[in-house]
Motif scaffolding. Structure first.
Motif, PDB file in Angstrom:
ATOM      1  N   GLY A  49       0.627  -1.383   0.282  1.00  0.00           N
ATOM      2  CA  GLY A  49       0.305   0.171  -0.307  1.00  0.00           C
ATOM      3  C   GLY A  49       0.940   1.801   0.213  1.00  0.00           C
ATOM      4  O   GLY A  49       1.987   1.158  -0.494  1.00  0.00           O
ATOM      5  N   GLY A  50       0.359   2.680   0.943  1.00  0.00           N
ATOM      6  CA  GLY A  50       1.191   3.383   0.534  1.00  0.00           C
ATOM      7  C   GLY A  50       0.892   3.885  -0.892  1.00  0.00           C
ATOM      8  O   GLY A  50      -0.549   4.540  -0.977  1.00  0.00           O
ATOM      9  N   PHE A  51       1.723   4.844  -1.535  1.00  0.00           N
ATOM     10  CA  PHE A  51       1.848   5.030  -2.860  1.00  0.00           C
ATOM     11  C   PHE A  51       2.084   4.506  -3.751  1.00  0.00           C
ATOM     12  O   PHE A  51       3.139   3.324  -3.495  1.00  0.00           O
ATOM     13  N   VAL A  52       1.256   4.207  -4.644  1.00  0.00           N
ATOM     14  CA  VAL A  52       1.398   3.063  -5.857  1.00  0.00           C
ATOM     15  C   VAL A  52       1.386   4.015  -6.722  1.00  0.00           C
ATOM     16  O   VAL A  52       1.884   4.858  -7.199  1.00  0.00           O
ATOM     17  N   ALA A  53       2.162   3.070  -8.123  1.00  0.00           N
ATOM     18  CA  ALA A  53       2.227   3.690  -9.299  1.00  0.00           C
ATOM     19  C   ALA A  53       1.711   4.807  -9.766  1.00  0.00           C
ATOM     20  O   ALA A  53       0.470   4.156  -9.436  1.00  0.00           O
ATOM     21  N   PRO A  54       2.229   5.321 -10.681  1.00  0.00           N
ATOM     22  CA  PRO A  54       3.701   5.951 -11.045  1.00  0.00           C
ATOM     23  C   PRO A  54       4.552   6.720  -9.905  1.00  0.00           C
ATOM     24  O   PRO A  54       5.649   6.730 -10.146  1.00  0.00           O
ATOM     25  N   VAL A  55       3.995   6.529  -8.937  1.00  0.00           N
ATOM     26  CA  VAL A  55       4.551   7.571  -7.989  1.00  0.00           C
ATOM     27  C   VAL A  55       5.732   5.998  -7.442  1.00  0.00           C
ATOM     28  O   VAL A  55       5.438   4.483  -6.796  1.00  0.00           O
ATOM     29  N   ARG A  56       7.211   6.546  -7.827  1.00  0.00           N
ATOM     30  CA  ARG A  56       8.269   5.121  -7.502  1.00  0.00           C
ATOM     31  C   ARG A  56       8.824   5.825  -5.863  1.00  0.00           C
ATOM     32  O   ARG A  56       8.501   6.868  -4.797  1.00  0.00           O
ATOM     33  N   HIS A  57      10.090   4.846  -5.009  1.00  0.00           N
ATOM     34  CA  HIS A  57      10.138   5.122  -4.174  1.00  0.00           C
ATOM     35  C   HIS A  57      11.106   5.928  -4.059  1.00  0.00           C
ATOM     36  O   HIS A  57      10.751   6.941  -2.280  1.00  0.00           O
ATOM     37  N   TYR A  58      11.658   6.379  -4.977  1.00  0.00           N
ATOM     38  CA  TYR A  58      12.620   6.782  -5.153  1.00  0.00           C
ATOM     39  C   TYR A  58      11.965   8.992  -5.026  1.00  0.00           C
ATOM     40  O   TYR A  58      13.030   9.998  -4.733  1.00  0.00           O
ATOM     41  N   GLN A  59       9.848   8.839  -5.711  1.00  0.00           N
ATOM     42  CA  GLN A  59      10.253   9.698  -5.551  1.00  0.00           C
ATOM     43  C   GLN A  59       9.359  10.543  -3.617  1.00  0.00           C
ATOM     44  O   GLN A  59       8.631  10.750  -3.643  1.00  0.00           O
ATOM     45  N   VAL A  60       9.768   9.694  -2.721  1.00  0.00           N
ATOM     46  CA  VAL A  60       8.653   9.689  -1.759  1.00  0.00           C
ATOM     47  C   VAL A  60      10.088   9.810  -0.405  1.00  0.00           C
ATOM     48  O   VAL A  60      10.911   8.631  -0.408  1.00  0.00           O
ATOM     49  N   ALA A  61       9.643  10.895   0.459  1.00  0.00           N
ATOM     50  CA  ALA A  61      10.493  10.995   1.526  1.00  0.00           C
ATOM     51  C   ALA A  61      10.170   9.860   2.572  1.00  0.00           C
ATOM     52  O   ALA A  61       8.731  10.468   3.072  1.00  0.00           O
ATOM     53  N   TYR A  62      11.349   8.907   3.714  1.00  0.00           N
ATOM     54  CA  TYR A  62      10.488   8.532   4.408  1.00  0.00           C
ATOM     55  C   TYR A  62      10.768   8.351   5.834  1.00  0.00           C
ATOM     56  O   TYR A  62      11.648   8.345   5.737  1.00  0.00           O
ATOM     57  N   GLY A  63      10.827   8.062   6.727  1.00  0.00           N
ATOM     58  CA  GLY A  63      10.775   8.015   8.316  1.00  0.00           C
ATOM     59  C   GLY A  63      10.130   6.918   9.181  1.00  0.00           C
ATOM     60  O   GLY A  63       8.862   6.042   8.552  1.00  0.00           O
ATOM     61  N   PHE A  64      10.471   6.650  10.045  1.00  0.00           N
ATOM     62  CA  PHE A  64      10.610   5.023  10.729  1.00  0.00           C
ATOM     63  C   PHE A  64      10.876   5.912  11.958  1.00  0.00           C
ATOM     64  O   PHE A  64      11.927   5.831  12.614  1.00  0.00           O
ATOM     65  N   GLY A  65       9.111   4.802  12.811  1.00  0.00           N
ATOM     66  CA  GLY A  65       9.761   5.794  14.257  1.00  0.00           C
ATOM     67  C   GLY A  65       9.210   4.336  15.297  1.00  0.00           C
ATOM     68  O   GLY A  65       8.019   4.149  14.631  1.00  0.00           O
ATOM     69  N   TYR A  66       9.776   4.604  16.772  1.00  0.00           N
ATOM     70  CA  TYR A  66       8.690   3.860  17.757  1.00  0.00           C
ATOM     71  C   TYR A  66       7.646   5.521  18.314  1.00  0.00           C
ATOM     72  O   TYR A  66       8.150   6.016  18.975  1.00  0.00           O
ATOM     73  N   GLU A  67       6.234   5.037  18.822  1.00  0.00           N
ATOM     74  CA  GLU A  67       5.813   6.026  19.688  1.00  0.00           C
ATOM     75  C   GLU A  67       5.115   5.223  20.868  1.00  0.00           C
ATOM     76  O   GLU A  67       4.262   4.175  21.058  1.00  0.00           O
ATOM     77  N   SER A  68       5.941   5.443  22.280  1.00  0.00           N
ATOM     78  CA  SER A  68       6.081   5.267  22.948  1.00  0.00           C
ATOM     79  C   SER A  68       4.239   4.998  23.773  1.00  0.00           C
ATOM     80  O   SER A  68       4.183   3.982  24.227  1.00  0.00           O
ATOM     81  N   HIS A  69       3.173   5.690  23.132  1.00  0.00           N
ATOM     82  CA  HIS A  69       2.545   6.023  24.518  1.00  0.00           C
ATOM     83  C   HIS A  69       1.492   4.663  23.727  1.00  0.00           C
ATOM     84  O   HIS A  69       0.719   4.690  24.462  1.00  0.00           O
ATOM     85  N   THR A  70       1.411   5.357  22.128  1.00  0.00           N
ATOM     86  CA  THR A  70       0.214   3.920  21.430  1.00  0.00           C
ATOM     87  C   THR A  70       1.122   2.784  21.531  1.00  0.00           C
ATOM     88  O   THR A  70       0.383   1.464  20.919  1.00  0.00           O
ATOM     89  N   ASP A  71       2.364   2.328  21.805  1.00  0.00           N
ATOM     90  CA  ASP A  71       3.005   1.100  21.523  1.00  0.00           C
ATOM     91  C   ASP A  71       3.389   0.296  19.913  1.00  0.00           C
ATOM     92  O   ASP A  71       2.671  -0.351  20.025  1.00  0.00           O
ATOM     93  N   ASP A  72       3.669   1.875  19.160  1.00  0.00           N
ATOM     94  CA  ASP A  72       2.785   0.993  18.315  1.00  0.00           C
ATOM     95  C   ASP A  72       4.655   2.579  17.020  1.00  0.00           C
ATOM     96  O   ASP A  72       5.091   2.885  16.951  1.00  0.00           O
ATOM     97  N   TYR A  73       4.028   1.141  15.884  1.00  0.00           N
ATOM     98  CA  TYR A  73       5.836   1.647  15.412  1.00  0.00           C
ATOM     99  C   TYR A  73       5.070   2.255  13.708  1.00  0.00           C
ATOM    100  O   TYR A  73       4.412   1.400  13.265  1.00  0.00           O
ATOM    101  N   LYS A  74       5.726   3.059  13.137  1.00  0.00           N
ATOM    102  CA  LYS A  74       5.119   3.815  11.922  1.00  0.00           C
ATOM    103  C   LYS A  74       6.125   4.388  11.050  1.00  0.00           C
ATOM    104  O   LYS A  74       7.348   4.575  11.412  1.00  0.00           O
ATOM    105  N   VAL A  75       5.592   4.620   9.644  1.00  0.00           N
ATOM    106  CA  VAL A  75       6.255   4.491   8.605  1.00  0.00           C
ATOM    107  C   VAL A  75       5.146   5.631   7.954  1.00  0.00           C
ATOM    108  O   VAL A  75       4.415   5.439   7.668  1.00  0.00           O
ATOM    109  N   VAL A  76       6.538   7.111   7.945  1.00  0.00           N
ATOM    110  CA  VAL A  76       5.048   8.293   7.747  1.00  0.00           C
ATOM    111  C   VAL A  76       5.958   8.558   6.569  1.00  0.00           C
ATOM    112  O   VAL A  76       7.184   8.330   6.091  1.00  0.00           O
ATOM    113  N   ALA A  77       5.118   8.422   5.074  1.00  0.00           N
ATOM    114  CA  ALA A  77       5.459   8.976   3.618  1.00  0.00           C
ATOM    115  C   ALA A  77       5.404  10.002   2.892  1.00  0.00           C
ATOM    116  O   ALA A  77       4.686  10.613   3.681  1.00  0.00           O
ATOM    117  N   VAL A  78       5.757  10.605   2.551  1.00  0.00           N
ATOM    118  CA  VAL A  78       5.928  12.067   1.756  1.00  0.00           C
ATOM    119  C   VAL A  78       5.763  12.124   0.436  1.00  0.00           C
ATOM    120  O   VAL A  78       7.389  11.740  -0.064  1.00  0.00           O
TER     121      VAL A  78
END
Length: 283
Positions: A49-78
């Protein structure tokens, strides 16, 4: 210091990159998709999922981290082409659109620290903004710049002693100033490091990883990993690590990359440990 190779269940393509790590999980981006991988347990979760074709991964800036309050790991795609933002939750297994994000020119993936992702937003003919994205509130804010010295400079984000830092590099002076955030949006000029004498003119100190109790900083110069000793201002390069394009710090853990929201449609596998087989990444 030593180098270790790890096997992982991905075929490396030209756009493969290591976005970051959190509590023993690595986020790896490829053209074929996103993988959240635990090298310790060798369990990998392929995220779709996320951004699909024709958007490629080199056209997206990502971030990955942990949110302790909800005990969740998240990927952010811009998405760089339309500035749309999506956030993937490992806990729910779904993508969510985020509207509170301004137009931005993010050339690199984000840096995770203390529940937030940080990017440099490159503005035309100006200093880049420091962009912060709160993983709990899923809101955007900006961080003020330190009072840099005059002159042409290159800026890079890093982490030092669990605090955000920014590396201000001056090619003409062959040195890098390291500024560390000191609370209340204030900055302290922690130290400056001279380039090695054999530098080729284009490389710079571009990332910090950790500092030991004995005053030694692990950081990166160009594609090389080195140790800077605060006690005697010496710089030592780590042997056999001369071509690292993607680097992040990593802690061993038993954290599962499979969220509870994915158990009914498990898209993961465990990698067999086979010496000399598979690809390796530097961490």
């Amino acid at each position: 210091m030593s180098k270790t190779s790890i096997n992982y269940p991905l075929i490396v393509d030209d756009f493969a990159r290591l976005v970051g790590s959190a509590n023993g999980l690595l986020c790896i981006i490829q053209l074929q998709g996103i993988s959240i991988y635990n090298p310790t347990t060798r369990i990998c979760n392929r995220v779709y999922g996320g951004f699909v074709a024709p958007v490629r991964h080199y056209q997206v800036a990502y971030g990955f981290g942990y949110e302790s309050h909800t005990d969740d790991y998240k990927v952010v795609a811009v998405c760089k082409t339309n500035n749309k933002v999506k956030v993937y939750s490992l806990k729910t297994g779904i993508w969510k659109k985020v509207t509170d994000f301004p137009d931005a020119n993010l050339l690199q993936d984000g840096l995770f620290l203390d529940g937030s992702i940080y990017w440099l937003d490159y503005l035309p003919n100006n200093l880049p903004n420091i962009v912060s994205f709160d993983l709990l509130k899923e809101t955007y804010s900006q961080v003020t710049h330190p009072p840099y010295d005059e002159g042409e400079k290159r800026l890079d984000l890093g982490v030092l002693e669990d605090r955000l830092c920014i590396l201000s590099s001056y090619a003409e002076k062959a040195l890098t100033n390291i500024w560390v955030v000191d609370g209340n949006d204030s900055w302290t000029n922690s130290l400056f490091i001279m380039y090695p004498q054999d530098h080729d003119g284009w490389a710079r100190f571009c990332q910090t990883y950790c500092i030991s109790n004995y005053g030694k900083i692990l950081l990166r110069f160009g594609y090389r990993i080195c140790i800077y000793d605060l006690n005697n201002s010496s710089l030592t390069f780590v042997n056999d690590i001369d071509d690292c394009q993607w680097v992040c710090s990593f802690d061993e853990s038993l954290v599962s990359p499979i969220g509870p929201g994915l158990r009914y449609r498990l898209r993961s596998w465990k990698v067999k440990s086979r010496m000399g087989d598979g690809s390796s990444i530097a961490i």
